[in-house]
Write an enzyme that holds these catalytic residues in place. Sequence first.
Site, PDB file in Angstrom:
ATOM      1  N   LYS A 133     -14.895 -11.400  -2.453  1.00 29.49           N
ATOM      2  CA  LYS A 133     -15.927 -10.522  -3.037  1.00 29.49           C
ATOM      3  C   LYS A 133     -17.327 -11.142  -2.981  1.00 29.49           C
ATOM      4  CE  LYS A 133     -13.110  -7.202  -3.946  1.00 29.49           C
ATOM      5  NZ  LYS A 133     -13.196  -5.862  -3.358  1.00 29.49           N
TER       6      LYS A 133
HETATM    7  N1  PMP Z   1      -7.232  -8.970  -3.930  1.00 26.10           N
HETATM    8  C1  PMP Z   1      -7.976  -9.077  -5.038  1.00 26.10           C
HETATM    9  C2  PMP Z   1      -7.671 -10.170  -6.010  1.00 26.10           C
HETATM   10  C3  PMP Z   1      -9.009  -8.165  -5.288  1.00 26.10           C
HETATM   11  O1  PMP Z   1      -9.754  -8.278  -6.413  1.00 26.10           O
HETATM   12  C4  PMP Z   1      -9.246  -7.129  -4.358  1.00 26.10           C
HETATM   13  C5  PMP Z   1     -10.357  -6.162  -4.609  1.00 26.10           C
HETATM   14  N2  PMP Z   1     -10.067  -5.084  -5.438  1.00 26.10           N
HETATM   15  C6  PMP Z   1      -8.433  -7.041  -3.221  1.00 26.10           C
HETATM   16  C7  PMP Z   1      -7.450  -7.990  -3.037  1.00 26.10           C
HETATM   17  C8  PMP Z   1      -8.578  -5.947  -2.208  1.00 26.10           C
HETATM   18  O2  PMP Z   1      -9.738  -6.032  -1.437  1.00 26.10           O
HETATM   19  P1  PMP Z   1     -10.535  -4.729  -1.081  1.00 26.10           P
HETATM   20  O3  PMP Z   1     -11.131  -4.197  -2.353  1.00 26.10           O
HETATM   21  O4  PMP Z   1     -11.563  -5.172  -0.110  1.00 26.10           O
HETATM   22  O5  PMP Z   1      -9.596  -3.734  -0.499  1.00 26.10           O
END
Ligand code: PMP
Length: 344
Positions: A48
């Site tokens: 992130k």
């Molecule tokens: N793993 C974790 C720990 C996350 O916080 C997120 C984000 N919601 C994801 C995976 C998935 O990534 P994305 O939001 O880019 O699909």
Amino acid sequence: MKEEIKAYGTVLELIGNTPLIKLNNITEHLKGNFFAKVEAFNPGHSSKDRIALYIIEQAERKGLLSPGDTIIETTSGNTGFSLAMVSIIKGYHCILAVSSKSSKDKIDMLRSMGAKVYVCPAHVAADDDRSYYSVAKRLHEETKGSVYINQYFNELNVDAHYHTTGPEIWEQTGGKITHLVACSGTGGTISGIAKFLKEKNPAIRVLGVDAFGSVLKKYHETKEFDTNEIYPYRIEGLGKNLIPTATDFDVIDKFIKVTDEDSAHTAREIAKREGLFVGYTSGAAFQAVKQFAEEGEFTESSNIVVVFPDHGSRYMSKVFSDDWMNEQGFFDSENIEEIQKIEF
Ligand code: PMP
């Protein structure tokens, strides 16, 4: 000759360019070569960081932000931490509207990083005035010079991965990647990487990971938003109870669902056998790899890249706590001492 001081200008220069690490032990019964893109190496310990930096810098380029302005988002998770970190360095206020379900540890962590945290009631509808969505929207409307990140519905979330994670994986595999396996939450990670890779080589298979209790897999297969698919589950950040516009379903070839229990055991296995202390969704991602392998997705010559989104330290009171695992009924035996003796 004058000695040069080798220092980074700020912590933000360390975002991205995460390592690709070969998985040697947990893959012993699987066909193919497996590599993890380990996003815990970002300074905020998750993928992130990339979207926080990218979205804020795009807003700066458009002239939407100047120092002293405000970043707003609805998250107690990794995105909140990354936004708080970027805001500190760039001189913005960071306001996060979070659900009262969020743990005290998480709220304390965000406040330690200088964010202003509004705790909103968890058990109200999204369109209720008190929900964290409504509170964030209202704060955005009322705060002059504010940017609402809105990661589930922001195309820039996809662009961040299209411009960074995708090219890195292509480069690191010398273009030899045959399969990508990634979790889908907002869908930004999988969609952005997949879009880049498929432009380079349309034959690359893109395999998505969803949770039981989430609508994404069914929607991908039927284009139907089926509320019967929705029920509570434990993995945070994986799957969703709505259809995020940040997910490009067309670049994903197939979804698979994983359980809370299998994902938890696999996260612990990754730590014990690969020495990689990664989070719950990394366990989910590798659990999906095992299931895809059972379905015959891979051959001996496949080069599979699996994205590990964050660090294990955020799950000390969950997946990495034997007491928590026991409370969830994830251990067959009630005897924790015996469990701790188990060697993988
Ligand atoms: N793993 C974790 C720990 C996350 O916080 C997120 C984000 N919601 C994801 C995976 C998935 O990534 P994305 O939001 O880019 O699909």
